[in-house]
Motif scaffolding. Structure first.
Motif, short mmCIF file in Angstrom:
data_model
loop_
_atom_site.label_atom_id
_atom_site.label_comp_id
_atom_site.label_asym_id
_atom_site.label_seq_id
_atom_site.Cartn_x
_atom_site.Cartn_y
_atom_site.Cartn_z
N ALA A 58 5.93 -2.82 -10.31
CA ALA A 58 5.06 -2.29 -9.26
C ALA A 58 4.00 -1.38 -9.85
O ALA A 58 2.82 -1.42 -9.45
CB ALA A 58 5.89 -1.53 -8.23
N LEU A 59 4.40 -0.56 -10.81
CA LEU A 59 3.46 0.34 -11.47
C LEU A 59 2.37 -0.44 -12.19
O LEU A 59 1.17 -0.12 -12.10
CB LEU A 59 4.21 1.25 -12.45
CG LEU A 59 3.39 2.28 -13.22
CD1 LEU A 59 2.73 3.26 -12.27
CD2 LEU A 59 4.27 3.02 -14.22
N CYS A 91 -0.08 -1.92 -9.68
CA CYS A 91 -0.99 -0.92 -9.12
C CYS A 91 -2.08 -0.55 -10.12
O CYS A 91 -3.27 -0.49 -9.77
CB CYS A 91 -0.22 0.33 -8.70
SG CYS A 91 0.78 0.12 -7.21
N GLY A 96 -4.41 -3.52 -10.57
CA GLY A 96 -5.25 -3.68 -9.38
C GLY A 96 -6.38 -2.68 -9.33
O GLY A 96 -7.53 -3.02 -9.03
N VAL A 97 -6.07 -1.42 -9.67
CA VAL A 97 -7.09 -0.38 -9.69
C VAL A 97 -8.17 -0.72 -10.72
O VAL A 97 -9.37 -0.59 -10.46
CB VAL A 97 -6.45 0.99 -10.02
CG1 VAL A 97 -7.52 2.01 -10.39
CG2 VAL A 97 -5.64 1.48 -8.83
N TYR A 115 7.29 8.89 -6.41
CA TYR A 115 6.69 7.64 -5.98
C TYR A 115 5.71 7.81 -4.83
O TYR A 115 5.00 6.87 -4.46
CB TYR A 115 7.78 6.64 -5.60
CG TYR A 115 8.57 6.19 -6.81
CD1 TYR A 115 7.94 5.56 -7.87
CD2 TYR A 115 9.94 6.42 -6.91
CE1 TYR A 115 8.65 5.17 -9.00
CE2 TYR A 115 10.66 6.04 -8.02
CZ TYR A 115 10.00 5.40 -9.07
OH TYR A 115 10.70 5.03 -10.18
N MET A 135 2.47 6.92 -6.17
CA MET A 135 2.10 5.51 -6.21
C MET A 135 1.59 5.05 -4.85
O MET A 135 0.76 4.15 -4.76
CB MET A 135 3.29 4.67 -6.67
CG MET A 135 3.70 4.92 -8.11
SD MET A 135 2.31 4.98 -9.27
CE MET A 135 1.61 3.35 -9.05
N SER A 159 -1.99 5.28 -4.59
CA SER A 159 -2.77 4.20 -5.23
C SER A 159 -3.40 3.27 -4.20
O SER A 159 -4.39 2.59 -4.49
CB SER A 159 -1.88 3.39 -6.17
OG SER A 159 -1.48 4.15 -7.28
N ALA A 160 -2.83 3.25 -2.99
CA ALA A 160 -3.43 2.44 -1.92
C ALA A 160 -4.83 2.93 -1.60
O ALA A 160 -5.63 2.19 -1.01
CB ALA A 160 -2.56 2.51 -0.67
N ILE A 185 -2.71 -4.28 -5.75
CA ILE A 185 -2.29 -2.94 -5.35
C ILE A 185 -1.31 -3.00 -4.19
O ILE A 185 -0.27 -2.34 -4.18
CB ILE A 185 -3.51 -2.08 -4.97
CG1 ILE A 185 -4.40 -1.85 -6.20
CG2 ILE A 185 -3.07 -0.74 -4.39
CD1 ILE A 185 -5.74 -1.24 -5.87
N GLY A 210 2.01 -4.23 -5.41
CA GLY A 210 2.73 -3.20 -6.14
C GLY A 210 3.40 -2.19 -5.22
O GLY A 210 4.56 -1.83 -5.41
N ILE A 211 2.68 -1.76 -4.20
CA ILE A 211 3.23 -0.80 -3.26
C ILE A 211 4.36 -1.43 -2.45
O ILE A 211 5.38 -0.79 -2.16
CB ILE A 211 2.12 -0.27 -2.32
CG1 ILE A 211 1.17 0.60 -3.14
CG2 ILE A 211 2.71 0.54 -1.17
CD1 ILE A 211 -0.05 1.04 -2.39
#
Length: 305
Positions: A137-138, A141, A144-145, A258, A261, A264-265, A293, A296-297
């Motif tokens: 997931a990390l 994210c 995706g970023v 978390y 994280m 990150s959205a 992203i 991942g979330i």
């Protein structure tokens, strides 16, 4: 997972906040705007902090400032953490708004949305052991970023930054990310003793102190803030206070690291809102990054929901 949900809530608030920041930082000046948002946020926080009565209590002589909450023996370390959080947040906030004065949300948003990974890595150093799914997931994210920030349209994204300003944008985004990561770590540590609202309020004062000399030298396109401008400043401050208090409150719940994280959205939400409201263009590559992203979330939250 409550901590993750609070992180996503903060991402939504900061995405709305940055729509104001993108416009106002160019007209008022980034440092001047940063200072007034800190002051306005302190004003907004007086109400919830007074109602809780831990830091500001109502007595015979009106409002008095005194700590009346529990765990007094742990107050001093938490207070220092809250003050340090304010200094870190001032640096991150000023750097963010400086970047917004030079580049669109579709660039600044994703470039500064990677800092939650720094929070997770910090907790790994302190003994956190993520599962294979959480590491995946990390990676999703972060990837995706990176994709959202580097695959903008030909007539937008990086190509819309004025010549010679790209280096400043990158530098301010890196500084903002480092400062915001420190803010999350310090804020969650302080909130467990002081409370989420109280920590957020205390941090506003050193932040405003740091920003004041820069604000006095900042020159925006307008010299005086209009009534509409003040409304926008208080709207920004309210969104910022809600987001920061939410992140601090996540420190009370399991998996607090978390919540970062969930923030990150912000990269995905900010780009979509910039497209809808500010008419910034979104490329197919950016949509692919947004999908990563979200994936991942979803992976991060699925086992705990």
């Amino acid at each position: 997972m409550i901590a993750l949900s609070l992180g996503i809530f903060a991402a939504l608030c900061w995405s709305c906040h940055d729509l104001f920041a993108r416009v106002l930082s160019q007209s008022l000046g980034p440092y001047r705007l940063s200072f007034w948002v800190m002051v306005a946020g302190a004003v907004v926080l007086v109400v919830p902090v007074s109602v809780r009565g831990l830091l500001i209590a109502t007595g015979e002589h009106g409002l008095t400032v005194a700590w009346v909450g529990p765990r007094l023996d742990f107050l001093e370390p938490a207070l220092w953490a809250a003050l340090a959080m304010g200094f870190a947040y001032a640096g991150g906030f000023a750097a963010l708004l400086k970047a917004f004065s030079l580049a669109p949300i579709s660039i600044v948003g994703p470039f500064t949305a990677g800092y939650p990974a720094l929070v997770v890595f910090w907790n790994v150093i302190r003994g956190l052991t993520p599962s294979s799914a959480e590491w995946l997931a990390l990676v999703f994210c972060i990837a995706g970023v990176a994709i959202v920030g580097t695959t903008g349209p030909k007539d937008g994204g990086i190509n819309s930054i004025a010549k010679g300003k790209l280096g400043v944008v990158v530098l301010t985004c890196v500084l903002a990310s480092a400062c915001f990561a420190s803010t999350v770590v310090l804020g969650q540590a302080a909130a467990q003793t002081l409370g989420a609202y109280e920590t957020t309020l205390i941090a506003r004062f050193p932040a405003a102190f740091v920003l004041l000399p820069f604000a006095l030298r900042d020159r925006g396109a307008v010299s005086a803030i209009s009534f509409k401008g003040w409304l926008s400043v208080f709207a920004m401050a309210s969104l910022d206070v809600a987001a920061m208090s939410g992140v601090n409150a996540a420190g009370f719940f399991p998996g607090a690291e978390y919540s970062a994280m969930g923030i990150s959205a912000y990269a995905a939400i900010a780009v979509i809102m910039a497209m809808l409201v500010l008419k910034e263009k979104v490329s197919p590559g950016q949509w692919a990054g947004i999908a990563l992203i979200v994936a991942g979330i979803a992976i991060l939250g699925w086992p705990r929901i």
